[in-house]
Design a protein around this motif. Structure first.
Motif, mmCIF file in Angstrom:
data_model
loop_
_atom_site.group_PDB
_atom_site.id
_atom_site.type_symbol
_atom_site.label_atom_id
_atom_site.label_comp_id
_atom_site.label_asym_id
_atom_site.label_seq_id
_atom_site.Cartn_x
_atom_site.Cartn_y
_atom_site.Cartn_z
ATOM 1 N N SER A 51 -1.983 3.130 4.000
ATOM 2 C CA SER A 51 -1.812 1.874 4.721
ATOM 3 C C SER A 51 -1.309 2.134 6.135
ATOM 4 N N LYS A 52 -1.668 1.252 7.046
ATOM 5 C CA LYS A 52 -1.283 1.425 8.438
ATOM 6 C C LYS A 52 0.133 0.892 8.678
ATOM 7 N N SER A 53 0.817 1.520 9.629
ATOM 8 C CA SER A 53 2.191 1.134 9.955
ATOM 9 C C SER A 53 2.200 -0.014 10.966
ATOM 10 N N PRO A 54 3.121 -0.974 10.833
ATOM 11 C CA PRO A 54 4.087 -1.122 9.731
ATOM 12 C C PRO A 54 3.414 -1.743 8.509
ATOM 13 N N ALA A 55 3.598 -1.122 7.360
ATOM 14 C CA ALA A 55 2.906 -1.545 6.145
ATOM 15 C C ALA A 55 3.517 -2.828 5.587
ATOM 16 N N LEU A 64 5.001 8.447 -1.261
ATOM 17 C CA LEU A 64 4.320 7.164 -1.356
ATOM 18 C C LEU A 64 5.161 6.181 -2.163
ATOM 19 N N VAL A 65 4.999 4.893 -1.873
ATOM 20 C CA VAL A 65 5.682 3.869 -2.656
ATOM 21 C C VAL A 65 5.163 3.909 -4.092
ATOM 22 N N GLU A 66 6.086 3.855 -5.024
ATOM 23 C CA GLU A 66 5.756 3.948 -6.442
ATOM 24 C C GLU A 66 6.420 2.790 -7.189
ATOM 25 N N ILE A 67 5.717 2.243 -8.149
ATOM 26 C CA ILE A 67 6.249 1.197 -9.019
ATOM 27 C C ILE A 67 6.493 1.821 -10.388
ATOM 28 N N ALA A 68 7.700 1.641 -10.916
ATOM 29 C CA ALA A 68 8.056 2.264 -12.190
ATOM 30 C C ALA A 68 8.870 1.286 -13.027
ATOM 31 N N ARG A 111 5.784 6.361 2.983
ATOM 32 C CA ARG A 111 7.172 6.105 3.383
ATOM 33 C C ARG A 111 7.280 5.892 4.885
ATOM 34 N N ASP A 112 6.586 6.715 5.667
ATOM 35 C CA ASP A 112 6.714 6.657 7.115
ATOM 36 C C ASP A 112 6.160 5.371 7.710
ATOM 37 N N SER A 113 5.409 4.597 6.909
ATOM 38 C CA SER A 113 4.850 3.343 7.423
ATOM 39 C C SER A 113 5.795 2.165 7.210
ATOM 40 N N LEU A 114 6.949 2.406 6.578
ATOM 41 C CA LEU A 114 7.901 1.343 6.265
ATOM 42 C C LEU A 114 9.114 1.394 7.195
#
Length: 265
Positions: free
Chosen positions: A174-178, A240-244, A198-201
């Motif tokens: 995804s492009k920043s800012p996500a 990367l963003v992860e859902i758990a 992470r760097d896009s947030l």
């Protein structure tokens, strides 16, 4: 029977070849590819990344391949065979990326690595064996021997012609800012990896996450920071963003699938 290999100095370590496929382990397909590699380079160290990519799942194979490339050192040869188009006129690639080589069909397997670890130098494989290859097993008859040749020091230029138009599948960071993304992978634990880096947030602790129209809440640092059985969002080991779900499966509990939308506010 004992097999003795020549001693190698620290400056001449045996080459490493990794293998990723959707072949499973119930049949002899993986062993056949290993045999083809070792005929070309008997000293190669063969490492199985996984052979449990779901059948014909090029997206999963692409994400798995990127993790393998990132995890191994320079000079590693990565053989990836998830090849639903085997026997057709689809091309076979040798990619030079992240100081490593990748041998794979040109069907999108290189996509995620190209996005995250590029730049990449691409060549279409023009080498073919003297004996006519099987129409159903290019992994054994074409790609594995080429991986072995690279491991033995064959110049990639003698095997390929340059190209710059690889087949890419529809997935990108995804492009920043996500502010949104999607689930791109479900792992063994039921954790859902997204394409949001992470760097896009910005201001991660203040952000909240929704996935498949279900509220997950604010980001946590570790799985243990959520209550047992509770969903959470965090930054996974691949950045990367992860859902758990703590002590559970996000895929089962939240009904998640690859492709589900993710929204960050």
């Amino acid at each position: 029977m004992l097999i003795f290999y020549p001693m190698m100095s620290a400056k001449h370590k045996p080459p490493i070849v990794t293998l990723t496929s959707d072949f499973g382990l119930a049949d002899a397909y993986v062993a056949a590819m290993k045999g083809a590699i070792l005929r070309q380079c008997p000293t190669a160290v063969l490492v199985d990344v996984t052979h449990n990519v779901p059948p014909q799942d090029v997206l999963c194979g692409s994400i798995t391949l990127e993790r393998a490339i990132d995890g191994f050192g320079p000079g590693t040869i990565h053989l990836a065979v998830v090849d639903p188009g085997v026997g057709t006129n689809r091309r076979i690639l040798i990619a030079q990326i992240h100081k490593s080589f990748v041998v794979c069909p040109d069907n999108g397997l290189i996509t995620w690595a190209q996005h995250r670890l590029g730049p990449v130098k691409l060549g279409e494989l023009i080498w073919r064996p003297k004996t006519k290859p099987s129409h159903t097993f290019h992994g054994r008859d074409i790609m594995a021997p080429v991986a072995g040749m690279l491991a033995s020091g064959t110049n990639v230029a003698s095997l390929t012609r340059p190209i710059d138009d690889p087949v890419l599948i529809d997935v990108a960071p995804s492009k920043s800012p996500a502010r949104s993304g999607r689930v791109i992978h479900i792992d063994h634990f039921g954790n859902a990896t997204t394409n949001i880096e992470r760097d896009s947030l910005r201001s991660i602790p203040r952000l909240t996450v929704r996935v498949a129209h279900k509220r997950v809440g604010r980001f946590k640092r570790t799985y243990f920071d959520a209550a047992p059985g509770s969903p959470l969002a965090l930054i996974g080991s691949s950045g990367l963003v992860e859902i758990a779900v703590r002590d559970g499966s996000a895929a089962k509990q939240l009904g998640l699938r690859v492709g589900d939308p993710v929204v960050i506010k």
